[in-house]
Every structure is written in C-alpha cells, then in structure tokens.
Design a protein around this motif. Structure first.
Motif, PDB file in Angstrom:
ATOM      1  N   LEU A 122       0.841  -1.195   0.000  1.00 30.46           N
ATOM      2  CA  LEU A 122       0.000   0.000   0.000  1.00 30.46           C
ATOM      3  C   LEU A 122       0.874   1.243   0.000  1.00 30.46           C
ATOM      4  CD1 LEU A 122      -2.508  -0.931   2.878  1.00 30.46           C
ATOM      5  CD2 LEU A 122      -2.683  -1.502   0.447  1.00 30.46           C
ATOM      6  N   LEU A 123       0.429   2.268  -0.686  1.00 24.93           N
ATOM      7  CA  LEU A 123       0.980   3.603  -0.508  1.00 24.93           C
ATOM      8  C   LEU A 123       0.010   4.366   0.384  1.00 24.93           C
ATOM      9  CD1 LEU A 123       2.334   4.421  -4.080  1.00 24.93           C
ATOM     10  CD2 LEU A 123       3.679   4.090  -1.984  1.00 24.93           C
ATOM     11  N   VAL A 124       0.536   4.919   1.455  1.00 23.95           N
ATOM     12  CA  VAL A 124      -0.311   5.513   2.494  1.00 23.95           C
ATOM     13  C   VAL A 124       0.149   6.934   2.783  1.00 23.95           C
ATOM     14  CG1 VAL A 124      -1.141   5.242   4.866  1.00 23.95           C
ATOM     15  CG2 VAL A 124      -0.594   3.221   3.509  1.00 23.95           C
ATOM     16  N   SER A 125      -0.811   7.835   2.970  1.00 25.94           N
ATOM     17  CA  SER A 125      -0.513   9.188   3.463  1.00 25.94           C
ATOM     18  C   SER A 125      -0.796   9.204   4.955  1.00 25.94           C
ATOM     19  CB  SER A 125      -1.384  10.232   2.748  1.00 25.94           C
ATOM     20  OG  SER A 125      -1.168  10.203   1.362  1.00 25.94           O
ATOM     21  N   MET A 126       0.225   9.514   5.746  1.00 26.29           N
ATOM     22  CA  MET A 126       0.056   9.574   7.206  1.00 26.29           C
ATOM     23  C   MET A 126       0.773  10.796   7.753  1.00 26.29           C
ATOM     24  SD  MET A 126       0.202   5.680   8.696  1.00 26.29           S
ATOM     25  CE  MET A 126       1.950   5.439   8.399  1.00 26.29           C
ATOM     26  N   ALA A 127       0.287  11.261   8.906  1.00 27.39           N
ATOM     27  CA  ALA A 127       0.906  12.427   9.557  1.00 27.39           C
ATOM     28  C   ALA A 127       1.026  12.159  11.051  1.00 27.39           C
ATOM     29  CB  ALA A 127       0.074  13.676   9.292  1.00 27.39           C
ATOM     30  N   PRO A 128       1.859  11.194  11.437  1.00 31.80           N
ATOM     31  CA  PRO A 128       1.985  10.889  12.867  1.00 31.80           C
ATOM     32  C   PRO A 128       2.553  12.054  13.669  1.00 31.80           C
ATOM     33  CG  PRO A 128       3.691   9.763  11.590  1.00 31.80           C
ATOM     34  CD  PRO A 128       2.730  10.341  10.619  1.00 31.80           C
ATOM     35  N   ILE A 129       3.432  12.841  13.028  1.00 33.96           N
ATOM     36  CA  ILE A 129       4.007  14.027  13.668  1.00 33.96           C
ATOM     37  C   ILE A 129       4.069  15.138  12.623  1.00 33.96           C
ATOM     38  CG2 ILE A 129       6.000  15.019  14.857  1.00 33.96           C
ATOM     39  CD1 ILE A 129       6.787  12.184  15.689  1.00 33.96           C
ATOM     40  N   GLY A 130       3.364  16.218  12.836  1.00 34.95           N
ATOM     41  CA  GLY A 130       3.453  17.332  11.896  1.00 34.95           C
ATOM     42  C   GLY A 130       2.733  17.079  10.594  1.00 34.95           C
ATOM     43  N   GLN A 131       3.386  17.436   9.448  1.00 35.57           N
ATOM     44  CA  GLN A 131       2.769  17.360   8.135  1.00 35.57           C
ATOM     45  C   GLN A 131       2.769  15.932   7.585  1.00 35.57           C
ATOM     46  OE1 GLN A 131       1.249  19.898   7.244  1.00 35.57           O
ATOM     47  NE2 GLN A 131       2.419  21.809   7.322  1.00 35.57           N
ATOM     48  N   ALA A 132       1.918  15.723   6.584  1.00 34.60           N
ATOM     49  CA  ALA A 132       1.751  14.381   6.022  1.00 34.60           C
ATOM     50  C   ALA A 132       2.938  13.984   5.155  1.00 34.60           C
ATOM     51  CB  ALA A 132       0.473  14.334   5.206  1.00 34.60           C
ATOM     52  N   ASP A 133       3.287  12.695   5.208  1.00 29.63           N
ATOM     53  CA  ASP A 133       4.310  12.121   4.346  1.00 29.63           C
ATOM     54  C   ASP A 133       3.763  10.868   3.673  1.00 29.63           C
ATOM     55  OD1 ASP A 133       6.973  13.468   4.323  1.00 29.63           O
ATOM     56  OD2 ASP A 133       6.728  13.335   6.501  1.00 29.63           O
ATOM     57  N   VAL A 134       4.508  10.383   2.676  1.00 35.17           N
ATOM     58  CA  VAL A 134       4.145   9.164   1.948  1.00 35.17           C
ATOM     59  C   VAL A 134       4.870   7.979   2.570  1.00 35.17           C
ATOM     60  CG1 VAL A 134       4.244   7.954  -0.266  1.00 35.17           C
ATOM     61  CG2 VAL A 134       3.708  10.409  -0.192  1.00 35.17           C
ATOM     62  N   TYR A 135       4.106   6.921   2.860  1.00 36.89           N
ATOM     63  CA  TYR A 135       4.656   5.700   3.445  1.00 36.89           C
ATOM     64  C   TYR A 135       4.319   4.511   2.545  1.00 36.89           C
ATOM     65  CZ  TYR A 135       5.237   8.294   7.850  1.00 36.89           C
ATOM     66  OH  TYR A 135       5.603   9.203   8.822  1.00 36.89           O
ATOM     67  N   LEU A 136       5.204   3.504   2.579  1.00 38.94           N
ATOM     68  CA  LEU A 136       4.950   2.224   1.910  1.00 38.94           C
ATOM     69  C   LEU A 136       4.666   1.191   2.986  1.00 38.94           C
ATOM     70  CD1 LEU A 136       5.048   0.568  -0.798  1.00 38.94           C
ATOM     71  CD2 LEU A 136       7.410   0.006  -0.180  1.00 38.94           C
ATOM     72  N   TYR A 137       3.529   0.512   2.862  1.00 39.08           N
ATOM     73  CA  TYR A 137       3.190  -0.519   3.846  1.00 39.08           C
ATOM     74  C   TYR A 137       3.167  -1.877   3.160  1.00 39.08           C
ATOM     75  CZ  TYR A 137       0.815  -3.122   7.507  1.00 39.08           C
ATOM     76  OH  TYR A 137       0.516  -4.051   8.480  1.00 39.08           O
ATOM     77  N   ASP A 138       3.968  -2.825   3.674  1.00 38.46           N
ATOM     78  CA  ASP A 138       4.024  -4.193   3.161  1.00 38.46           C
ATOM     79  C   ASP A 138       3.008  -5.036   3.923  1.00 38.46           C
ATOM     80  OD1 ASP A 138       4.750  -6.953   2.777  1.00 38.46           O
ATOM     81  OD2 ASP A 138       6.653  -6.240   1.936  1.00 38.46           O
ATOM     82  N   LEU A 139       1.977  -5.506   3.223  1.00 34.50           N
ATOM     83  CA  LEU A 139       0.891  -6.226   3.897  1.00 34.50           C
ATOM     84  C   LEU A 139       1.334  -7.585   4.423  1.00 34.50           C
ATOM     85  CD1 LEU A 139      -1.884  -5.247   1.385  1.00 34.50           C
ATOM     86  CD2 LEU A 139      -1.997  -4.794   3.838  1.00 34.50           C
ATOM     87  N   GLU A 140       2.296  -8.249   3.753  1.00 42.14           N
ATOM     88  CA  GLU A 140       2.768  -9.562   4.208  1.00 42.14           C
ATOM     89  C   GLU A 140       3.725  -9.412   5.397  1.00 42.14           C
ATOM     90  OE1 GLU A 140       2.418 -12.249   0.146  1.00 42.14           O
ATOM     91  OE2 GLU A 140       4.383 -11.467   0.727  1.00 42.14           O
ATOM     92  N   ALA A 141       4.683  -8.508   5.278  1.00 44.02           N
ATOM     93  CA  ALA A 141       5.652  -8.308   6.363  1.00 44.02           C
ATOM     94  C   ALA A 141       5.093  -7.437   7.489  1.00 44.02           C
ATOM     95  CB  ALA A 141       6.926  -7.670   5.810  1.00 44.02           C
ATOM     96  N   LYS A 142       3.974  -6.780   7.201  1.00 45.42           N
ATOM     97  CA  LYS A 142       3.357  -5.827   8.145  1.00 45.42           C
ATOM     98  C   LYS A 142       4.374  -4.780   8.596  1.00 45.42           C
ATOM     99  CE  LYS A 142      -0.060  -9.195   9.827  1.00 45.42           C
ATOM    100  NZ  LYS A 142      -1.100  -8.692   8.923  1.00 45.42           N
ATOM    101  N   SER A 143       5.127  -4.278   7.640  1.00 44.15           N
ATOM    102  CA  SER A 143       6.162  -3.284   7.923  1.00 44.15           C
ATOM    103  C   SER A 143       5.855  -1.977   7.197  1.00 44.15           C
ATOM    104  CB  SER A 143       7.533  -3.803   7.480  1.00 44.15           C
ATOM    105  OG  SER A 143       7.561  -4.026   6.086  1.00 44.15           O
ATOM    106  N   THR A 144       6.278  -0.880   7.794  1.00 39.08           N
ATOM    107  CA  THR A 144       6.037   0.447   7.228  1.00 39.08           C
ATOM    108  C   THR A 144       7.361   1.133   6.926  1.00 39.08           C
ATOM    109  OG1 THR A 144       4.029   0.626   8.554  1.00 39.08           O
ATOM    110  CG2 THR A 144       4.877   2.648   7.595  1.00 39.08           C
ATOM    111  N   THR A 145       7.484   1.699   5.732  1.00 36.56           N
ATOM    112  CA  THR A 145       8.685   2.428   5.334  1.00 36.56           C
ATOM    113  C   THR A 145       8.295   3.859   4.963  1.00 36.56           C
ATOM    114  OG1 THR A 145       9.662   0.408   4.446  1.00 36.56           O
ATOM    115  CG2 THR A 145      10.646   2.500   3.756  1.00 36.56           C
ATOM    116  N   LYS A 146       8.939   4.814   5.588  1.00 38.07           N
ATOM    117  CA  LYS A 146       8.677   6.220   5.256  1.00 38.07           C
ATOM    118  C   LYS A 146       9.454   6.580   4.001  1.00 38.07           C
ATOM    119  CE  LYS A 146       8.701  10.844   7.332  1.00 38.07           C
ATOM    120  NZ  LYS A 146       9.167  11.668   8.458  1.00 38.07           N
ATOM    121  N   LEU A 147       8.749   7.046   2.964  1.00 34.62           N
ATOM    122  CA  LEU A 147       9.396   7.319   1.684  1.00 34.62           C
ATOM    123  C   LEU A 147       9.765   8.785   1.496  1.00 34.62           C
ATOM    124  CD1 LEU A 147       7.254   5.104  -0.746  1.00 34.62           C
ATOM    125  CD2 LEU A 147       9.429   4.553   0.353  1.00 34.62           C
TER     126      LEU A 147
END
Length: 411
Positions: A239-264
């Motif tokens: 998945l490509l996800v827009s999230m803003a855990p702190i401050g402004q939104a960034d683009v993240y890659l989420y691997d559904l099998e590994a259940k891992s998130t990478t900030k792009l």
C-alpha cells in the motif's frame, strides 16, 4: 454478415492506428455497425435493454437504434435492412434467467444466443454490462471488460457521517455496505473486488480492511492527523499511504505480508496522494515543496525526487497508467472562475498536455486497469457525478448521483 465483417475490420484498423498514436484520440469514426435493440416487454426486459443500449454507446464501437416494436422469434430482416440496420439484439426474460439473442440482419441469421442468471433484479445493470461484453467480444472490438467491474465510493450523508457504497459504473445499482460513523477513501483490496481498504475515524484515523464475504474487519494502520490508502500495488501486497503521525503528512509504503512500514518522503511540508507506476519502478505523488501543490516523481525507495508537471499552480490529485499522467489543476480565476478544477492528460516525460474537462470541480482521476479510461469525481451545481473519459474515442460520460456528495471512489 459480410457487410458487418468489413465494417468491423475498418473499425479495428482505425482503432489500432489510434492506439499507436501519442496523445491523439480517435475522432469521428464513420463505420460503426448499427444495432437495433427492442426496449419492450416487461419492466426488467426494458431496463436491461435500455442499459445495454447505453453500454454499447459508451463502448464507442457501435451505433444504437432503440425499437419499440414487439420482439419476433423470426425477425423480419427486410424491415431492418430498409432501416440500414446491421445487427439486432433481443432481451428476453425466462424465469430467473435473461437471454440475449443476437442476429446479423444482412446475413439473415442468428449469431448467438446466451443466457444470464439473475439472482436479484437490482443486479440487472451487471447483466446488461455482460451482454454488452458478449456482443463486443464477438466482433473482437477493443475490450470493454472494465464495465463488468464494480465501483466503490464514500458518500457524505451528514456532518461527520459517511457511508461506503458499492455500485456499477453507471451508479444505477447501489448497495450501502458500511454506514456507521465517518468512513472515507475506499480502495479495492483484491482483484475479485471481495474486500476493500478504507479510513474510519475511531480514536484516531484508522485504515481498516473489510471482507465483503464474511463481513469481518481487519485493523491495518492508524495515525494521528491522517491515515489514507492512496494506492494499492497490482499484486495487492503493498500500500501507498498518506500519514501524519508528527506534523505534516508524508508518503509511506506498507508491506501487507511483512506488516512493515517504510517512510518514503522526509520533506517538512506536505507529501500525499502517491500512486505506483510499477512498470517504471516509480511513484508519483503530490507535494507542496514548490510552495503550491504539484506533481512529483520519485523512485520506489523514495530517492530521486523530481518535478513531473510544469503546468498549473494548484495540481491537487494525480494518477498514472505508466505511459500517461492524469492530474487535476485549478484554473486561473480570470479564465474559468474561482473554483474550476480541470483534468489534464500528459505523456510521461513529455511537456505536451491535453485538457480532458471543461467546467466544475473535476478531481481524483483514476485509470482503469487496461489504462484506456479515466474515471474522475466531478462536483458542479451542487451535484456530484462520476465522470468517465474514454481516451481512445475522446468521449466523456457523466453519471450523476442525486442528493448526496461523493467524497472519494475507486474502481
């Protein structure tokens, strides 16, 4: 029959020529077979016949003549020939089945007869869409398989309340599947369209996966500020996800099998709305790093950010089929008014652009899987519509929804 074959060969030659062109769209086709469809009989038969006529019109591969005469088991071919009609389609209900009889008027013979099972009458649009595909495939015309797919959209029904709805592409069939709370940004989660991702506002924005078969929810991600799935990879594993855990939104890659998130992205401003361009191992997204929203490209690991669009000062949504980029751009006030967003199409890596819409707020372009069509959300005159651009034929169709506003969609 010979006349029909010649017509279809001419049609295919023109279409294949158009497919190899750059931004040229086939215009003014002259040799389209004329199909007569009888919209008579009971209520269901009329509805399917009328929808079939619209589908074949949207296909761009045929001309349509709706007929109000009673259906005859043995067509009077001479009568149709006198009307310059090439083909005849009859829709006949038999219990829980609907039959399509299809005739070649010039050859004076039946080409095919096919039955379709109808479990619920409300599903009749999908029967018509399948019939259109049967006729289209018989002549090996450019595919319209996308008609048989479903659209999922979120509609705003009250302050802080929205529902997720499944529909056919014309919005004639609609079924609400989730309507408690605020549910937005749905995306299909598998090729068979049996599950979907969406954002639900719980204690904070949360991405859920909903299985339409067993009606179970699965929690995927949550974040302060926002958490939105902007795109799903073609294998439905990332998945490509827009999230803003702190401050402004960034683009993240989420691997559904590994259940891992990478900030792009790590830009201090806003990066959102990312889409995969998988054949080029690129990601296209919206960023305000120029001081206004615009379209940018980056490598799949987040490196190599570069500006992709050099037109407009407010380009707020984007999609790509790999070869072309479709984006929404706000027009200058003195040219179109204060709230006009038009869709533009450009070839990736080229500066040539083509405007696809003319008025209203046209946003959220989404390519069909075959890359031949762009669906978009249009808001004009206090009404929402789904728009469909048939790129090959340079035709746009609008399918309005009354009384509610569409927030987002996927198809």
């Amino acid at each position: 029959m010979n006349r029909v074959i010649v017509i279809c060969l001419l049609l295919c030659v023109r279409i294949f020529y158009g497919a190899d062109a750059k931004l040229e769209i086939v215009k003014g086709q002259k040799y389209l077979p004329l199909i007569a469809i009888h919209n008579v009989g009971n209520d269901l038969e009329k509805k399917i016949a009328n929808m079939l006529a619209k589908d074949l019109e949207v296909s761009g591969n045929f001309k349509i003549s709706l007929q109000s005469k009673e259906i005859q088991n043995q067509p009077n071919y001479l009568l149709y020939q006198a009307q310059q009609i090439d083909l005849l389609a009859n829709v006949i209900q038999q219990g829980n089945e609907v039959r399509l009889d299809f005739f070649d008027v010039n050859a004076k013979k039946k080409l095919l007869s096919e039955k379709f099972s109808l479990s619920e009458k409300s599903l009749f649009p999908f029967i018509a869409h399948r019939m259109a595909n049967v006729i289209n495939d018989y002549f090996k015309a450019p595919s319209i398989k996308w008609m048989e797919g479903k659209v999922v959209f979120a509609k705003l029904i009250a302050p802080s309340k929205s529902a997720i709805v499944i529909a056919d592409y014309t919005l004639t069939f609609q079924e609400t599947i989730i309507n408690d709370g605020l549910n937005i940004f749905p995306k299909w989660a598998d090729e068979k369209q049996e599950s979907l991702f969406f954002t639900k506002y719980l204690d904070r924005p949360t991405i859920l996966k909903y299985n339409l078969k067993n009606k179970k929810f699965e929690r995927i991600l949550s974040s302060q500020g926002m958490a939105v799935v902007s795109d799903v990879s073609s294998d439905y594993k990332k998945l490509l996800v827009s999230m803003a855990p702190i401050g402004q939104a960034d683009v993240y890659l989420y691997d559904l099998e590994a259940k891992s998130t990478t900030k792009l992205t790590n830009y201090p401003g806003i990066d959102v709305g990312a889409n995969f361009i998988e054949d080029k191992k690129k990601i296209i997204f919206i960023s305000d790093r120029l001081g206004y929203p615009n379209v940018f490209l980056m490598n799949e690991n987040g490196s190599g950010v570069e500006q992709a669009v050099f037109h407009g000062r407010n380009n707020s949504s984007v999609a790509s089929n790999g070869k072309y980029i479709a984006y929404s751009s706000r027009e200058e006030k003195n040219e179109f008014g204060s709230s006009i967003f038009n869709l533009y199409l450009m070839e990736s890596g080229s500066s040539a652009i083509r405007r696809l819409t003319l008025n209203g707020a046209n946003q959220m372009p989404r390519f069909s899987r075959d890359g031949e069509n762009v669906m978009f959300l249009k808001n004009a005159n206090n009404q929402s519509s789904l728009g469909l651009v048939r790129l090959r034929y340079n035709k746009t169709f609008l399918f309005p929804i009354r009384g509610v506003k569409i927030q987002s969609f996927d198809w």
